[in-house]
Write a protein that holds these residues in place. Structure first.
Motif, PDB file in Angstrom:
ATOM      1  N   SER A  45       4.958   2.802  -8.077  1.00 29.34           N
ATOM      2  CA  SER A  45       3.671   2.975  -7.408  1.00 29.34           C
ATOM      3  C   SER A  45       3.187   1.658  -6.808  1.00 29.34           C
ATOM      4  O   SER A  45       3.041   0.659  -7.512  1.00 29.34           O
ATOM      5  N   HIS A  46       2.956   1.671  -5.515  1.00 28.96           N
ATOM      6  CA  HIS A  46       2.391   0.498  -4.852  1.00 28.96           C
ATOM      7  C   HIS A  46       1.025   0.167  -5.432  1.00 28.96           C
ATOM      8  O   HIS A  46       0.685  -0.998  -5.619  1.00 28.96           O
ATOM      9  N   TRP A  47       0.250   1.189  -5.722  1.00 24.42           N
ATOM     10  CA  TRP A  47      -1.125   0.987  -6.181  1.00 24.42           C
ATOM     11  C   TRP A  47      -1.157   0.359  -7.578  1.00 24.42           C
ATOM     12  O   TRP A  47      -2.032  -0.462  -7.868  1.00 24.42           O
ATOM     13  N   ASP A  48      -0.216   0.739  -8.428  1.00 25.26           N
ATOM     14  CA  ASP A  48      -0.147   0.148  -9.766  1.00 25.26           C
ATOM     15  C   ASP A  48       0.408  -1.271  -9.728  1.00 25.26           C
ATOM     16  O   ASP A  48       0.010  -2.120 -10.530  1.00 25.26           O
TER      17      ASP A  48
ATOM     18  N   ARG B 148      -6.174   6.483  -1.475  1.00 25.84           N
ATOM     19  CA  ARG B 148      -4.781   6.048  -1.577  1.00 25.84           C
ATOM     20  C   ARG B 148      -4.223   5.544  -0.245  1.00 25.84           C
ATOM     21  O   ARG B 148      -3.072   5.809   0.117  1.00 25.84           O
TER      22      ARG B 148
ATOM     23  N   ARG C  34      -9.576  -0.190  -0.480  1.00 24.59           N
ATOM     24  CA  ARG C  34      -8.729   0.953  -0.791  1.00 24.59           C
ATOM     25  C   ARG C  34      -9.590   2.197  -0.925  1.00 24.59           C
ATOM     26  O   ARG C  34     -10.607   2.189  -1.601  1.00 24.59           O
TER      27      ARG C  34
ATOM     28  N   TYR D 120       3.165   4.933   1.360  1.00 26.07           N
ATOM     29  CA  TYR D 120       3.251   4.153   0.123  1.00 26.07           C
ATOM     30  C   TYR D 120       3.710   5.055  -1.020  1.00 26.07           C
ATOM     31  O   TYR D 120       3.314   6.230  -1.093  1.00 26.07           O
TER      32      TYR D 120
ATOM     33  N   TYR E 187      -5.239   2.060   2.792  1.00 26.73           N
ATOM     34  CA  TYR E 187      -6.092   0.921   3.114  1.00 26.73           C
ATOM     35  C   TYR E 187      -6.946   1.275   4.321  1.00 26.73           C
ATOM     36  O   TYR E 187      -6.434   1.750   5.337  1.00 26.73           O
TER      37      TYR E 187
ATOM     38  N   GLY F 151       3.165   6.435  -4.385  1.00 31.67           N
ATOM     39  CA  GLY F 151       1.982   6.579  -5.220  1.00 31.67           C
ATOM     40  C   GLY F 151       2.313   6.887  -6.658  1.00 31.67           C
ATOM     41  O   GLY F 151       1.415   7.094  -7.470  1.00 31.67           O
TER      42      GLY F 151
END
Length: 197
Positions: free
Chosen positions: A5-8, A182, A179, A139, A184, A141
């Motif tokens: 995950s990019h976000w993590d 999910r 953000r 991305y 930018y 997720g």
């Protein structure tokens, strides 16, 4: 390849925003992005909506509001004479995303080098991280095995559906990025046209 995950991997604080210098593609990127995202649709992959497609130049540390105008002036002077990059993209899968790697790299690298020199101590982007110009199409997720995704991309490549045709990036944008949903999103701060020869 296993995607994460990019976000993590890149946590931001709740409601955090960060100043970034971006290059934004012209509208010719929207339809190729939509087609590729449709081909690659799967759980755990977050497509980037067309209005938010971008090529990151630099992320900045917090800049005091009183110093933003001076920063913009310094960057404007640094990029004076640089032409707007025009780049094509080929889609690749990387550990956190599917992106178009932009070619030729040189015009984008010239913008990056000029901006990096001008922003000085406000640079957040690591100095040891090589600059690879790209536009992220989706991305990751979640964590998942990327073999199926790479197979879908191979099929798209056979049909030429993985490509970004020549797109023009005609200005450098200072944006207040946050953000949301999910992806930018941003509020414009400054725009510097690239009008070199």
């Amino acid at each position: 390849m296993r995607l994460q995950s990019h976000w993590d991997a890149h946590p931001w604080a709740p409601d955090e925003s960060r100043l970034h210098w971006y290059l934004l593609p012209d509208r010719t990127a929207a339809e190729p992005a939509r087609r590729l995202q449709t081909r690659l649709r799967r759980p755990g992959l977050d497509p980037v909506p067309a209005p938010w497609l971008h090529a990151t130049v630099l992320s900045l540390l917090p800049v005091p509001p009183a110093e933003v105008a001076d920063l913009v002036d310094a960057v404007r002077d640094a990029v004076a004479g640089l032409a707007a990059p025009v780049g094509e993209g080929r889609a690749v899968v990387v550990p956190e995303a599917v992106l178009w790697a932009l070619e030729p790299e040189a015009p984008f690298a010239a913008v990056f080098t000029a901006v990096a020199a001008a922003v000085g101590p406000w640079r957040r982007t690591r100095t040891d991280k090589p600059f690879r110009p790209h536009v992220t199409v989706a991305y990751a997720g979640a964590e998942f095995d990327g073999a199926e995704l790479e197979g879908q991309l191979d099929a798209a490549r056979l049909e030429g559906a993985d490509r970004l045709p020549p797109a023009r990036f005609d200005a450098l944008h200072l944006l207040d990025v946050r953000r949301q949903d999910r992806t930018y999103r941003w509020t414009p701060v400054a725009r510097i046209p690239l009008e070199g020869p």
